[in-house]
Design a protein around this motif. Structure first.
Motif, PDB file in Angstrom:
ATOM      1  N   PHE A   1       0.865  -1.181   0.000  1.00 26.30           N
ATOM      2  CA  PHE A   1       0.000   0.000   0.000  1.00 26.30           C
ATOM      3  C   PHE A   1       0.902   1.232   0.000  1.00 26.30           C
ATOM      4  O   PHE A   1       1.732   1.402   0.894  1.00 26.30           O
ATOM      5  CB  PHE A   1      -0.917   0.010   1.221  1.00 26.30           C
ATOM      6  N   ALA A   2       0.739   2.082  -1.004  1.00 21.66           N
ATOM      7  CA  ALA A   2       1.586   3.270  -1.139  1.00 21.66           C
ATOM      8  C   ALA A   2       0.796   4.523  -0.791  1.00 21.66           C
ATOM      9  O   ALA A   2      -0.401   4.611  -1.088  1.00 21.66           O
ATOM     10  CB  ALA A   2       2.140   3.372  -2.553  1.00 21.66           C
ATOM     11  N   PHE A   3       1.459   5.487  -0.164  1.00 16.83           N
ATOM     12  CA  PHE A   3       0.816   6.769   0.135  1.00 16.83           C
ATOM     13  C   PHE A   3       1.908   7.826   0.280  1.00 16.83           C
ATOM     14  O   PHE A   3       3.048   7.536   0.656  1.00 16.83           O
ATOM     15  CB  PHE A   3      -0.037   6.703   1.403  1.00 16.83           C
ATOM     16  N   ALA A   4       1.545   9.057  -0.049  1.00 15.62           N
ATOM     17  CA  ALA A   4       2.504  10.160   0.014  1.00 15.62           C
ATOM     18  C   ALA A   4       2.966  10.378   1.446  1.00 15.62           C
ATOM     19  O   ALA A   4       2.187  10.248   2.399  1.00 15.62           O
ATOM     20  CB  ALA A   4       1.872  11.430  -0.546  1.00 15.62           C
ATOM     21  N   ALA A   5       4.240  10.707   1.602  1.00 17.14           N
ATOM     22  CA  ALA A   5       4.784  10.947   2.935  1.00 17.14           C
ATOM     23  C   ALA A   5       4.247  12.262   3.482  1.00 17.14           C
ATOM     24  O   ALA A   5       4.388  13.310   2.826  1.00 17.14           O
ATOM     25  CB  ALA A   5       6.304  10.990   2.874  1.00 17.14           C
ATOM     26  N   PRO A   6       3.589  12.252   4.639  1.00 14.27           N
ATOM     27  CA  PRO A   6       3.119  13.510   5.234  1.00 14.27           C
ATOM     28  C   PRO A   6       4.290  14.442   5.525  1.00 14.27           C
ATOM     29  O   PRO A   6       5.411  13.995   5.768  1.00 14.27           O
ATOM     30  CB  PRO A   6       2.434  13.047   6.533  1.00 14.27           C
ATOM     31  N   ARG A   7       4.026  15.715   5.507  1.00 12.16           N
ATOM     32  CA  ARG A   7       5.095  16.707   5.679  1.00 12.16           C
ATOM     33  C   ARG A   7       5.815  16.548   7.008  1.00 12.16           C
ATOM     34  O   ARG A   7       7.026  16.684   7.092  1.00 12.16           O
ATOM     35  CB  ARG A   7       4.526  18.116   5.557  1.00 12.16           C
ATOM     36  N   SER A   8       5.075  16.292   8.053  1.00 13.48           N
ATOM     37  CA  SER A   8       5.682  16.250   9.387  1.00 13.48           C
ATOM     38  C   SER A   8       5.952  14.828   9.859  1.00 13.48           C
ATOM     39  O   SER A   8       6.140  14.596  11.049  1.00 13.48           O
ATOM     40  CB  SER A   8       4.763  16.956  10.394  1.00 13.48           C
ATOM     41  N   SER A   9       5.960  13.864   8.952  1.00 12.20           N
ATOM     42  CA  SER A   9       6.179  12.478   9.366  1.00 12.20           C
ATOM     43  C   SER A   9       7.626  12.271   9.770  1.00 12.20           C
ATOM     44  O   SER A   9       8.546  12.892   9.230  1.00 12.20           O
ATOM     45  CB  SER A   9       5.815  11.524   8.222  1.00 12.20           C
ATOM     46  N   SER A  10       7.831  11.398  10.727  1.00 12.47           N
ATOM     47  CA  SER A  10       9.182  11.097  11.205  1.00 12.47           C
ATOM     48  C   SER A  10       9.255   9.623  11.557  1.00 12.47           C
ATOM     49  O   SER A  10       9.174   9.250  12.717  1.00 12.47           O
ATOM     50  CB  SER A  10       9.530  11.956  12.418  1.00 12.47           C
ATOM     51  N   LEU A  11       9.373   8.797  10.522  1.00  7.61           N
ATOM     52  CA  LEU A  11       9.432   7.353  10.727  1.00  7.61           C
ATOM     53  C   LEU A  11      10.830   6.844  10.420  1.00  7.61           C
ATOM     54  O   LEU A  11      11.450   7.247   9.432  1.00  7.61           O
ATOM     55  CB  LEU A  11       8.428   6.636   9.824  1.00  7.61           C
ATOM     56  N   TYR A  12      11.333   5.956  11.263  1.00  5.58           N
ATOM     57  CA  TYR A  12      12.648   5.369  11.064  1.00  5.58           C
ATOM     58  C   TYR A  12      12.488   4.054  10.314  1.00  5.58           C
ATOM     59  O   TYR A  12      12.397   2.973  10.904  1.00  5.58           O
ATOM     60  CB  TYR A  12      13.324   5.168  12.413  1.00  5.58           C
ATOM     61  N   VAL A  13      12.430   4.151   8.997  1.00  8.76           N
ATOM     62  CA  VAL A  13      12.299   2.983   8.128  1.00  8.76           C
ATOM     63  C   VAL A  13      13.382   3.082   7.055  1.00  8.76           C
ATOM     64  O   VAL A  13      13.927   4.161   6.797  1.00  8.76           O
ATOM     65  CB  VAL A  13      10.906   2.903   7.479  1.00  8.76           C
ATOM     66  N   PRO A  14      13.725   1.962   6.407  1.00  8.38           N
ATOM     67  CA  PRO A  14      14.721   2.016   5.332  1.00  8.38           C
ATOM     68  C   PRO A  14      14.303   2.990   4.233  1.00  8.38           C
ATOM     69  O   PRO A  14      13.124   3.112   3.904  1.00  8.38           O
ATOM     70  CB  PRO A  14      14.748   0.574   4.817  1.00  8.38           C
ATOM     71  N   VAL A  15      15.300   3.667   3.668  1.00 15.56           N
ATOM     72  CA  VAL A  15      15.061   4.665   2.627  1.00 15.56           C
ATOM     73  C   VAL A  15      15.686   4.180   1.320  1.00 15.56           C
ATOM     74  O   VAL A  15      16.843   3.756   1.294  1.00 15.56           O
ATOM     75  CB  VAL A  15      15.659   6.033   3.018  1.00 15.56           C
ATOM     76  N   VAL A  16      14.905   4.242   0.246  1.00 12.83           N
ATOM     77  CA  VAL A  16      15.385   3.885  -1.092  1.00 12.83           C
ATOM     78  C   VAL A  16      15.507   5.169  -1.902  1.00 12.83           C
ATOM     79  O   VAL A  16      14.540   5.915  -2.053  1.00 12.83           O
ATOM     80  CB  VAL A  16      14.424   2.904  -1.792  1.00 12.83           C
ATOM     81  N   THR A  17      16.712   5.419  -2.419  1.00 14.80           N
ATOM     82  CA  THR A  17      16.949   6.575  -3.269  1.00 14.80           C
ATOM     83  C   THR A  17      17.409   6.077  -4.647  1.00 14.80           C
ATOM     84  O   THR A  17      17.384   4.897  -4.926  1.00 14.80           O
ATOM     85  CB  THR A  17      18.012   7.491  -2.656  1.00 14.80           C
ATOM     86  N   GLY A  18      17.827   7.005  -5.500  1.00 11.95           N
ATOM     87  CA  GLY A  18      18.328   6.618  -6.805  1.00 11.95           C
ATOM     88  C   GLY A  18      17.364   6.985  -7.921  1.00 11.95           C
ATOM     89  O   GLY A  18      16.388   7.720  -7.720  1.00 11.95           O
ATOM     90  N   SER A  19      17.621   6.445  -9.092  1.00  9.97           N
ATOM     91  CA  SER A  19      16.822   6.753 -10.283  1.00  9.97           C
ATOM     92  C   SER A  19      15.675   5.767 -10.495  1.00  9.97           C
ATOM     93  O   SER A  19      15.015   5.800 -11.534  1.00  9.97           O
ATOM     94  CB  SER A  19      17.721   6.753 -11.525  1.00  9.97           C
ATOM     95  N   TYR A  20      15.449   4.896  -9.537  1.00  9.12           N
ATOM     96  CA  TYR A  20      14.398   3.886  -9.658  1.00  9.12           C
ATOM     97  C   TYR A  20      13.030   4.537  -9.807  1.00  9.12           C
ATOM     98  O   TYR A  20      12.705   5.502  -9.110  1.00  9.12           O
ATOM     99  CB  TYR A  20      14.414   2.977  -8.429  1.00  9.12           C
ATOM    100  N   ARG A  21      12.207   3.986 -10.724  1.00  8.93           N
ATOM    101  CA  ARG A  21      10.851   4.481 -10.959  1.00  8.93           C
ATOM    102  C   ARG A  21       9.858   3.378 -10.601  1.00  8.93           C
ATOM    103  O   ARG A  21       9.794   2.357 -11.295  1.00  8.93           O
ATOM    104  CB  ARG A  21      10.659   4.903 -12.418  1.00  8.93           C
ATOM    105  N   PRO A  22       9.084   3.559  -9.545  1.00  8.85           N
ATOM    106  CA  PRO A  22       8.091   2.551  -9.150  1.00  8.85           C
ATOM    107  C   PRO A  22       6.984   2.426 -10.201  1.00  8.85           C
ATOM    108  O   PRO A  22       6.817   3.311 -11.053  1.00  8.85           O
ATOM    109  CB  PRO A  22       7.534   3.095  -7.824  1.00  8.85           C
ATOM    110  N   PRO A  23       6.198   1.349 -10.136  1.00  7.29           N
ATOM    111  CA  PRO A  23       5.146   1.126 -11.155  1.00  7.29           C
ATOM    112  C   PRO A  23       3.848   1.867 -10.862  1.00  7.29           C
ATOM    113  O   PRO A  23       2.776   1.396 -11.214  1.00  7.29           O
ATOM    114  CB  PRO A  23       4.939  -0.391 -11.087  1.00  7.29           C
ATOM    115  N   PHE A  24       3.922   3.031 -10.220  1.00  6.56           N
ATOM    116  CA  PHE A  24       2.723   3.824  -9.934  1.00  6.56           C
ATOM    117  C   PHE A  24       3.119   5.294  -9.899  1.00  6.56           C
ATOM    118  O   PHE A  24       4.282   5.632  -9.671  1.00  6.56           O
ATOM    119  CB  PHE A  24       2.091   3.398  -8.598  1.00  6.56           C
TER     120      PHE A  24
END
Length: 366
Positions: free
Chosen positions: A133-156
């Motif tokens: 389930f995907a959802f936009a990150a809220p502005r004030s969210s502060s969750l300690y979860v793994p972060v994926v960066t790079g040029s990857y483009r998800p299928p949505f």
């Protein structure tokens, strides 16, 4: 006392009890409806050590800005369903229950989603749960979860909120419908092709006979034969041109269909890579050592089209070139062995990259 009279008295007694219960309930409802809401309690049920997506202050602010009546309003005037819809519209809220207790306190109980990973790739800034389930990150969210960066483009799309599988299936269904519509566009060409084939068969059946009953001379007959040959040649050129036009039209539509099928395959491959990425992150999260050692996942698409990842470790200044998300456990075993036997002796700052992309080997470069 006779039996009928006994049953009658029992029935009357139960009727009186039922009537009293109904009257009491109605009186309680009237009394409760006349009561004012005296306070509001917002409870985020599953805020954990990972952090939070939504705070009680945010929820109070949403309700206040919405104009929905709460504290000071009559209980019956409070739009509980409206409050639930207002909060549930945020994709990071999995469930919300709004209710008023008998003491006049409005309670809003919220359960937030539990993200597995945060995607901070080119154009995307969203959380994804273990269920996809995907959802936009809220502005004030502060969750300690793994972060994926790079040029990857998800299928949505970056603005999408919801189950990723549902989005992919909807897009695949749209492509199927476009392919079917394109197939129907071929029907006029098929009819033209059938008519052209019939014309060609009629052309082949065209014959000429000498008119003996008119005493037709050989010269007149040869003239008519030549005229027929010329006419058939003209028709043959016309029918061949028509056949070419029909085939070109069908081929053009077929090419568009093939392009749609390629889109399908690309989307299915993209979703498959997305699932692999979630499985990979889940593997990292289940291993205590790698969960603390890997601070960032850099995902990108290789020239071959396969999804590959690099890992940024907490120890040392090197980057781990992990490669494709295949044989994950075996690669981490090799990497762990290299950590113990190699880096411990050679030094943590000796190399720029450490690659486990190649089967059975660890390749280091300075």
């Amino acid at each position: 006392m006779s039996r009928p009279l006994k049953y009658l008295l029992i029935g009357l007694m139960w009727a009186a009890v039922a009537g009293y219960i109904l009257w009491s309930a109605a009186a309680a409802r009237r009394q409760r409806a006349a009561r004012e809401v005296t306070g509001m309690v917002v409870d985020v049920k599953d805020s954990t050590s990972q952090g939070h997506l939504v705070s009680t202050a945010q929820v109070r602010s949403w309700i206040r800005r919405s104009g929905l009546r709460t504290v000071g309003a009559k209980v019956d005037e409070v739009d509980l369903q409206g409050i639930e819809r207002l909060i549930a519209d945020n994709g990071f809220v999995s469930r919300v229950d709004a209710y008023v207790r008998y003491d006049g306190t409005l309670h809003v109980d919220i359960r937030q989603r539990r993200p597995l990973v945060r995607l901070l790739t080119d154009g995307w800034n969203c959380y994804v749960t273990q269920e996809g389930f995907a959802f936009a990150a809220p502005r004030s969210s502060s969750l300690y979860v793994p972060v994926v960066t790079g040029s990857y483009r998800p299928p949505f799309p970056a603005t999408y909120a919801g189950p990723v599988r549902s989005y992919v299936e909807e897009r695949l269904g749209e492509i199927d419908r476009r392919i079917e519509e394109l197939e129907r566009e071929k029907y006029p060409y098929f009819r033209r092709e059938l008519q052209n084939d019939e014309n060609i068969r009629a052309l082949r059946r065209m014959r000429i006979k000498r008119r003996w009953w008119r005493l037709e001379s050989e010269k007149e007959f040869d003239k008519r034969v030549e005229e027929l040959r010329s006419h058939k040649a003209d028709l043959r050129r016309r029918y061949r041109y028509e056949a070419r036009l029909v085939q070109e039209g069908i081929d053009a539509i077929s090419a568009r269909q093939e392009a749609e099928r390629r889109k399908q395959k690309k989307l299915e491959k993209s979703y498959e890579d997305f699932v692999k990425l979630l499985t990979f992150v889940e593997f990292l999260e289940e291993d205590d050592f790698w969960r603390s050692e890997v601070v960032q996942i850099v995902a990108h698409t290789a020239p071959s089209g396969a999804l590959e990842v690099d890992l940024v470790p907490r120890s040392g200044r090197f980057r781990i070139l992990f490669g494709r998300l295949e044989e994950v456990e075996e690669k981490f075993d090799r990497l762990a062995a290299f950590y113990r036997r190699g880096l411990g002796r050679l030094g943590w700052d000796e190399f720029a990259t450490v690659s486990v992309k190649y089967r059975g080997r660890v390749v280091c470069r300075k």
